[in-house]
Scaffold this active site. Structure first.
Site, short mmCIF file in Angstrom:
data_model
loop_
_atom_site.label_atom_id
_atom_site.label_comp_id
_atom_site.label_asym_id
_atom_site.label_seq_id
_atom_site.Cartn_x
_atom_site.Cartn_y
_atom_site.Cartn_z
N HIS A 216 0.84 -1.19 0.00
CA HIS A 216 0.00 0.00 0.00
C HIS A 216 0.88 1.25 0.00
O HIS A 216 2.09 1.17 0.21
CB HIS A 216 -0.93 0.01 1.22
CG HIS A 216 -0.21 -0.01 2.53
ND1 HIS A 216 -0.10 -1.12 3.29
CD2 HIS A 216 0.46 0.97 3.18
CE1 HIS A 216 0.61 -0.84 4.37
NE2 HIS A 216 0.95 0.42 4.32
C1 T46 Z 1 2.72 0.81 6.96
C2 T46 Z 1 3.52 -0.42 7.20
C3 T46 Z 1 4.99 -0.16 7.36
C4 T46 Z 1 -4.57 -0.62 13.37
O1 T46 Z 1 -5.68 -0.89 13.85
N1 T46 Z 1 -3.85 0.46 13.81
C5 T46 Z 1 -2.64 0.76 13.31
O2 T46 Z 1 -2.03 1.77 13.75
C6 T46 Z 1 -2.08 -0.05 12.27
C7 T46 Z 1 -0.73 0.29 11.65
C8 T46 Z 1 -2.80 -1.14 11.84
N2 T46 Z 1 -4.01 -1.42 12.39
C9 T46 Z 1 -4.71 -2.62 11.97
C10 T46 Z 1 -5.26 -2.59 10.55
C11 T46 Z 1 -5.21 -4.04 10.12
O3 T46 Z 1 -6.41 -4.68 10.51
O4 T46 Z 1 -3.80 -3.72 11.99
C12 T46 Z 1 -4.07 -4.63 10.93
C13 T46 Z 1 -2.81 -4.88 10.10
O5 T46 Z 1 -2.48 -3.68 9.38
P1 T46 Z 1 -1.84 -3.68 7.93
O6 T46 Z 1 -2.32 -4.87 7.17
O7 T46 Z 1 -2.06 -2.34 7.32
O8 T46 Z 1 -0.29 -3.90 8.29
P2 T46 Z 1 0.97 -3.80 7.32
O9 T46 Z 1 2.10 -4.45 8.02
O10 T46 Z 1 0.65 -4.26 5.94
O11 T46 Z 1 1.26 -2.20 7.20
C14 T46 Z 1 1.67 -1.48 8.34
C15 T46 Z 1 0.90 -0.15 8.41
O12 T46 Z 1 -0.50 -0.40 8.36
C16 T46 Z 1 1.28 0.79 7.31
O13 T46 Z 1 0.83 2.08 7.61
O14 T46 Z 1 3.20 1.74 6.34
O15 T46 Z 1 3.06 -1.21 8.31
#
Ligand code: T46
Length: 135
Positions: free
Chosen positions: A50
Site C-alpha cells: 500500500h
Molecule cells: C505501513 C507499514 C509499514 C490498526 O488498527 N492500527 C494501526 O495503527 C495499524 C498500523 C494497523 N491497524 C490494523 C489494521 C489491520 O487490521 O492492523 C491490521 C494490520 O495492518 P496492515 O495490514 O495495514 O499492516 P501492514 O504491516 O501491511 O502495514 C503497516 C501499516 O498499516 C502501514 O501504515 O506503512 O506497516
C-alpha cells in the site's frame, strides 16, 4: 528515492549496552502521533502492499533484519534494515512492501498521525493513477 531517506540516530554505546534516543521534530521530521511495531512475521510473508496519501513514517528494525521495497511510478528500490540506530523515512505517496523478516525481527514504526484507513491506497492500479500526477 524522492520522498524517502535514511536517518542516522545517536547510538550511545558503552559496556552497559546501546541507547538510542529519538525526539519528534528533531530526530524525525514530524510530530510523532502513533507508534506501532511488527514482530513474529514468518519469513515467507510479505506485508504492506500500500501507499499512504498524507502519512509520514520512520521505520526502524530494532532486532534482526527486514527488507523494504519502495516504489513510485518511475523507480523501485529494496533496502535492508538491520541497525537499530538507522531509520528509513517514507513520505506520502510511496508504495511499500516489507518482506524477508528474519527470525526474532522487530520493526518499529513512528507515524505522523493516528490510524486512518482512509489514508491508505491499497490497490496498486489506483496508486499508479494518482502517483503519476506527482512523480
Ligand atoms: C505501513 C507499514 C509499514 C490498526 O488498527 N492500527 C494501526 O495503527 C495499524 C498500523 C494497523 N491497524 C490494523 C489494521 C489491520 O487490521 O492492523 C491490521 C494490520 O495492518 P496492515 O495490514 O495495514 O499492516 P501492514 O504491516 O501491511 O502495514 C503497516 C501499516 O498499516 C502501514 O501504515 O506503512 O506497516
Amino acid at each position: 528515492m524522492f520522498n524517502t531517506g535514511f536517518i542516522k540516530f545517536m547510538d550511545y554505546n558503552d559496556q552497559y549496552g546501546h541507547l538510542t534516543p529519538i525526539e519528534a521534530q528533531k530526530d524525525v521530521p514530524f510530530e510523532i502521533k502513533r507508534v506501532y511495531y511488527i514482530s513474529k512475521v514468518n519469513p515467507d510473508v510479505t506485508r504492506g502492499y500500500h501507499s499512504h496519501k498524507k502519512l509520514h513514517q520512520v521505520l526502524i528494525c530494532l532486532n534482526g533484519s527486514v527488507k523494504i521495497r519502495l516504489k513510485n511510478p518511475n523507480e523501485e528500490v529494496v533496502y535492508e534494515l538491520n541497525d537499530q540506530s538507522v531509520g528509513l523515512y517514507i513520505g506520502p505517496m510511496i508504495w511499500r512492501e516489507m518482506f524477508d523478516f528474519s527470525e526474532g525481527s522487530v520493526l518499529l514504526v513512528l507515524a505522523s498521525d493516528h490510524y486512518d484507513e482512509e489514508d491508505y491506497i491499497r490497490n496498486y492500479d489506483f496508486y499508479l493513477k494518482d502517483a503519476k500526477l506527482l512523480f
